[in-house]
Design a protein around this motif. Structure first.
Motif, mmCIF file in Angstrom:
data_model
loop_
_atom_site.group_PDB
_atom_site.id
_atom_site.type_symbol
_atom_site.label_atom_id
_atom_site.label_comp_id
_atom_site.label_asym_id
_atom_site.label_seq_id
_atom_site.Cartn_x
_atom_site.Cartn_y
_atom_site.Cartn_z
ATOM 1 N N GLY A 32 -4.710 18.148 -13.698
ATOM 2 C CA GLY A 32 -4.485 18.320 -12.269
ATOM 3 C C GLY A 32 -3.459 17.373 -11.676
ATOM 4 N N THR A 33 -2.880 16.509 -12.503
ATOM 5 C CA THR A 33 -1.888 15.570 -11.975
ATOM 6 C C THR A 33 -0.491 16.172 -11.960
ATOM 7 O OG1 THR A 33 -1.480 14.548 -14.130
ATOM 8 C CG2 THR A 33 -3.241 13.592 -12.762
ATOM 9 N N VAL A 34 -0.353 17.390 -12.531
ATOM 10 C CA VAL A 34 0.938 18.070 -12.527
ATOM 11 C C VAL A 34 0.817 19.386 -11.774
ATOM 12 C CG1 VAL A 34 1.689 17.035 -14.700
ATOM 13 C CG2 VAL A 34 0.509 19.213 -14.738
ATOM 14 N N LYS A 35 1.957 19.882 -11.319
ATOM 15 C CA LYS A 35 1.995 21.169 -10.624
ATOM 16 C C LYS A 35 1.973 22.275 -11.679
ATOM 17 C CE LYS A 35 5.321 23.931 -8.136
ATOM 18 N NZ LYS A 35 6.584 23.959 -7.439
ATOM 19 N N TRP A 36 1.004 23.171 -11.589
ATOM 20 C CA TRP A 36 0.890 24.296 -12.511
ATOM 21 C C TRP A 36 1.357 25.560 -11.828
ATOM 22 C CZ3 TRP A 36 -0.298 24.390 -17.603
ATOM 23 C CH2 TRP A 36 -0.794 23.206 -18.153
ATOM 24 N N THR A 37 2.346 26.200 -12.425
ATOM 25 C CA THR A 37 2.802 27.506 -11.964
ATOM 26 C C THR A 37 2.396 28.527 -13.023
ATOM 27 O OG1 THR A 37 4.923 27.301 -13.081
ATOM 28 C CG2 THR A 37 4.818 26.503 -10.772
ATOM 29 N N VAL A 38 2.575 29.792 -12.721
ATOM 30 C CA VAL A 38 2.306 30.812 -13.730
ATOM 31 C C VAL A 38 3.237 30.604 -14.929
ATOM 32 C CG1 VAL A 38 2.304 33.281 -14.233
ATOM 33 C CG2 VAL A 38 1.364 32.464 -12.068
ATOM 34 N N ALA A 39 4.469 30.198 -14.679
ATOM 35 C CA ALA A 39 5.410 29.945 -15.779
ATOM 36 C C ALA A 39 4.867 28.875 -16.721
ATOM 37 C CB ALA A 39 6.773 29.542 -15.237
ATOM 38 N N SER A 40 4.387 27.764 -16.181
ATOM 39 C CA SER A 40 3.858 26.703 -17.045
ATOM 40 C C SER A 40 2.550 27.127 -17.696
ATOM 41 C CB SER A 40 3.713 25.387 -16.277
ATOM 42 O OG SER A 40 2.897 25.524 -15.139
ATOM 43 N N LEU A 41 1.759 27.949 -17.016
ATOM 44 C CA LEU A 41 0.531 28.475 -17.611
ATOM 45 C C LEU A 41 0.855 29.351 -18.822
ATOM 46 C CD1 LEU A 41 -2.554 28.927 -17.611
ATOM 47 C CD2 LEU A 41 -2.127 30.883 -16.089
ATOM 48 N N LEU A 42 1.856 30.214 -18.705
ATOM 49 C CA LEU A 42 2.224 31.082 -19.828
ATOM 50 C C LEU A 42 2.671 30.257 -21.032
ATOM 51 C CD1 LEU A 42 4.119 33.989 -18.033
ATOM 52 C CD2 LEU A 42 1.808 34.044 -19.005
ATOM 53 N N LYS A 43 3.425 29.193 -20.795
ATOM 54 C CA LYS A 43 3.837 28.320 -21.896
ATOM 55 C C LYS A 43 2.621 27.665 -22.547
ATOM 56 C CE LYS A 43 8.384 27.321 -20.064
ATOM 57 N NZ LYS A 43 9.169 26.411 -19.262
ATOM 58 N N TRP A 44 1.678 27.204 -21.724
ATOM 59 C CA TRP A 44 0.461 26.589 -22.234
ATOM 60 C C TRP A 44 -0.343 27.605 -23.042
ATOM 61 C CZ3 TRP A 44 -4.700 27.425 -22.188
ATOM 62 C CH2 TRP A 44 -5.510 26.374 -22.615
ATOM 63 N N MET A 45 -0.465 28.822 -22.521
ATOM 64 C CA MET A 45 -1.206 29.869 -23.222
ATOM 65 C C MET A 45 -0.582 30.155 -24.587
ATOM 66 S SD MET A 45 -1.939 32.403 -20.000
ATOM 67 C CE MET A 45 -2.573 33.763 -20.993
ATOM 68 N N HIS A 46 0.747 30.245 -24.633
ATOM 69 C CA HIS A 46 1.436 30.518 -25.893
ATOM 70 C C HIS A 46 1.151 29.414 -26.913
ATOM 71 C CE1 HIS A 46 4.981 30.592 -28.634
ATOM 72 N NE2 HIS A 46 4.683 31.885 -28.649
ATOM 73 N N ALA A 47 1.181 28.176 -26.466
ATOM 74 C CA ALA A 47 0.993 27.042 -27.373
ATOM 75 C C ALA A 47 -0.466 26.829 -27.777
ATOM 76 C CB ALA A 47 1.530 25.764 -26.723
#
Length: 101
Positions: A32-47
């Protein structure tokens, strides 16, 4: 839950769950210390949770055509797509419209 966590829910439907270990629902606790966008969520999901055939889910930095994305039951296109900033307890639903023969 720590104040420094962002809690969101992921759901997969109509075959999209097959790409994520056949799990239809996940509760995530993100940093929660970083801003999460859908773009960053998709990268996280892929990894972290995409287990099979990434080409059926992602195309470049976004979901491939044929994957519908709803955030809190609203089409993500109305919310800014990749730029949408995730909020606590958001529900992000991925629905596959791709069907093989």
């Amino acid at each position: 839950m720590s104040a420094k966590e962002l809690q969101i829910n992921l759901e997969f439907s109509a075959g999209a769950e097959l790409l994520f270990g056949n799990i239809k629902r996940r509760k995530l606790s993100l940093d929660g210390t970083v801003k999460w966008t859908v773009a960053s969520l998709l990268k996280w999901m892929h990894a972290n949770i995409l287990t099979e055939r990434p080409e059926l889910f992602l195309q470049g930095d976004t979901v491939r055509p044929g994957i519908l994305v709803l955030i809190n039951d609203t089409d993500w296109e109305l919310l800014g797509e990749l730029e949408y900033e995730l909020q606590p307890n958001d529900n992000v639903l991925f629905i596959s419209t791709l069907h093989g023969g």
